[in-house]
Design a protein around this motif. Sequence first.
Motif, mmCIF file in Angstrom:
data_model
loop_
_atom_site.group_PDB
_atom_site.id
_atom_site.type_symbol
_atom_site.label_atom_id
_atom_site.label_comp_id
_atom_site.label_asym_id
_atom_site.label_seq_id
_atom_site.Cartn_x
_atom_site.Cartn_y
_atom_site.Cartn_z
ATOM 1 N N THR A 27 0.822 -1.209 0.000
ATOM 2 C CA THR A 27 0.000 0.000 0.000
ATOM 3 C C THR A 27 0.859 1.264 0.000
ATOM 4 N N SER A 28 0.208 2.372 -0.295
ATOM 5 C CA SER A 28 0.835 3.688 -0.263
ATOM 6 C C SER A 28 -0.022 4.618 0.578
ATOM 7 N N ASP A 29 0.604 5.629 1.163
ATOM 8 C CA ASP A 29 -0.131 6.627 1.937
ATOM 9 C C ASP A 29 -0.090 7.960 1.197
ATOM 10 N N ASN A 30 -1.202 8.307 0.554
ATOM 11 C CA ASN A 30 -1.303 9.552 -0.202
ATOM 12 C C ASN A 30 -2.223 10.562 0.469
ATOM 13 N N THR A 31 -2.554 10.340 1.747
ATOM 14 C CA THR A 31 -3.512 11.219 2.424
ATOM 15 C C THR A 31 -3.018 12.654 2.507
ATOM 16 N N ARG A 32 -1.718 12.862 2.525
ATOM 17 C CA ARG A 32 -1.197 14.228 2.625
ATOM 18 C C ARG A 32 -1.384 15.023 1.332
ATOM 19 N N ALA A 40 -8.693 10.016 -0.219
ATOM 20 C CA ALA A 40 -7.529 9.498 -0.948
ATOM 21 C C ALA A 40 -7.812 8.121 -1.538
ATOM 22 N N GLY A 41 -8.614 7.312 -0.864
ATOM 23 C CA GLY A 41 -8.932 5.979 -1.343
ATOM 24 C C GLY A 41 -9.805 5.946 -2.582
ATOM 25 N N VAL A 42 -10.442 7.054 -2.915
ATOM 26 C CA VAL A 42 -11.195 7.137 -4.165
ATOM 27 C C VAL A 42 -10.225 7.437 -5.305
ATOM 28 N N ILE A 43 -9.303 8.345 -5.074
ATOM 29 C CA ILE A 43 -8.398 8.808 -6.122
ATOM 30 C C ILE A 43 -7.259 7.827 -6.386
ATOM 31 N N TYR A 44 -6.726 7.218 -5.341
ATOM 32 C CA TYR A 44 -5.569 6.323 -5.477
ATOM 33 C C TYR A 44 -5.984 4.863 -5.310
ATOM 34 N N GLY A 45 -5.252 3.970 -5.961
ATOM 35 C CA GLY A 45 -5.606 2.559 -5.980
ATOM 36 C C GLY A 45 -5.257 1.774 -4.732
ATOM 37 N N ALA A 46 -4.011 1.677 -4.392
ATOM 38 C CA ALA A 46 -3.565 0.828 -3.281
ATOM 39 C C ALA A 46 -3.389 1.671 -2.024
ATOM 40 N N GLN A 48 -3.392 3.044 1.613
ATOM 41 C CA GLN A 48 -3.226 2.452 2.945
ATOM 42 C C GLN A 48 -4.495 2.573 3.787
ATOM 43 N N GLN A 49 -5.156 3.731 3.751
ATOM 44 C CA GLN A 49 -6.335 3.930 4.602
ATOM 45 C C GLN A 49 -7.470 2.974 4.249
ATOM 46 N N VAL A 50 -7.501 2.461 3.036
ATOM 47 C CA VAL A 50 -8.545 1.529 2.621
ATOM 48 C C VAL A 50 -8.242 0.117 3.124
ATOM 49 N N TYR A 51 -6.989 -0.301 2.991
ATOM 50 C CA TYR A 51 -6.634 -1.701 3.230
ATOM 51 C C TYR A 51 -5.929 -1.961 4.565
ATOM 52 N N GLU A 52 -5.571 -0.908 5.292
ATOM 53 C CA GLU A 52 -4.909 -1.067 6.578
ATOM 54 C C GLU A 52 -5.784 -1.894 7.526
ATOM 55 N N ASN A 53 -5.186 -2.840 8.183
ATOM 56 C CA ASN A 53 -5.875 -3.723 9.144
ATOM 57 C C ASN A 53 -7.002 -4.543 8.526
ATOM 58 N N SER A 54 -6.964 -4.754 7.203
ATOM 59 C CA SER A 54 -8.008 -5.542 6.537
ATOM 60 C C SER A 54 -7.638 -7.015 6.442
ATOM 61 N N SER A 114 -17.608 22.839 -3.187
ATOM 62 C CA SER A 114 -17.475 21.418 -2.892
ATOM 63 C C SER A 114 -16.612 20.746 -3.941
ATOM 64 N N SER A 115 -15.523 20.170 -3.500
ATOM 65 C CA SER A 115 -14.646 19.416 -4.378
ATOM 66 C C SER A 115 -13.650 18.655 -3.523
ATOM 67 N N VAL A 116 -12.876 17.807 -4.166
ATOM 68 C CA VAL A 116 -11.795 17.086 -3.509
ATOM 69 C C VAL A 116 -10.516 17.502 -4.214
ATOM 70 N N SER A 117 -9.569 18.038 -3.469
ATOM 71 C CA SER A 117 -8.330 18.542 -4.055
ATOM 72 C C SER A 117 -7.237 17.493 -3.996
ATOM 73 N N GLN A 118 -6.463 17.422 -5.067
ATOM 74 C CA GLN A 118 -5.324 16.522 -5.160
ATOM 75 C C GLN A 118 -4.103 17.352 -5.528
ATOM 76 N N ASP A 119 -3.100 17.377 -4.653
ATOM 77 C CA ASP A 119 -1.875 18.128 -4.883
ATOM 78 C C ASP A 119 -0.800 17.173 -5.360
ATOM 79 N N LEU A 120 -0.305 17.390 -6.583
ATOM 80 C CA LEU A 120 0.725 16.537 -7.142
ATOM 81 C C LEU A 120 2.109 17.151 -7.039
ATOM 82 N N GLY A 121 2.220 18.313 -6.395
ATOM 83 C CA GLY A 121 3.511 18.982 -6.242
ATOM 84 C C GLY A 121 3.947 19.694 -7.504
#
Length: 185
Positions: A27-32, A40-46, A48-54, A114-121
């Motif tokens: 997994t990856s952590d893209n929450t930041r 983040a789990g909608v935008i990114y595939g693997a 961590q917040q989705v699959y952690e402790n699953s 209303s929106s979801v922001s994604q910062d790619l740097g």
Amino acid sequence: ALSGGAFTGDPSSTPGSVELLSSSQGTSDNTRTVDPPECAGVIYGAEQQVYENSGFEAIRNQTLGKTISDIDDLVEQTAVVFPTARAAQAILASSTTQWQQCALGHPTAYSSESSVSQDLGYERGFGWYFTSVTDTAGLITLRMSAVDNLNGSAPACQVAMGSRDNVVIKVKTCFDTDANPQRSD
């Protein structure tokens, strides 16, 4: 079958072909990079917040496209293996709830709309608007389009997640509506 090279043809001989750009296990952590971070789990595939402790046994995430820096014709696919079908269904159920909450919209740090922001740097990012989540026989889908993004493109994506037996599959495909104004998919 996908191998470490081109998805369709030899990239050096086929202009515009799609190739495997990245592949990872775990997994990856893209929450930041996402506001609100719960989405983040909608935008990114693997994510961590989705699959952690699953209790997942294996996870593979791949990105295919023309270039990693171009969202046009980008495909991200994630496959996750669980010890039981019940565990896979639990992830699908929790993801359905999370996607629905994200689709309701959130005021962000960047905008009062209303929106979801994604910062790619490096002055790259997207302000995503989500459609409502569709749940058809255990396959959830959501469409997202970006507005006011920092890099000047106008991407549109569709995200889908489903489970079969003990496996969860998630796919996101995107294209740039500015680069392909006549495209209907």
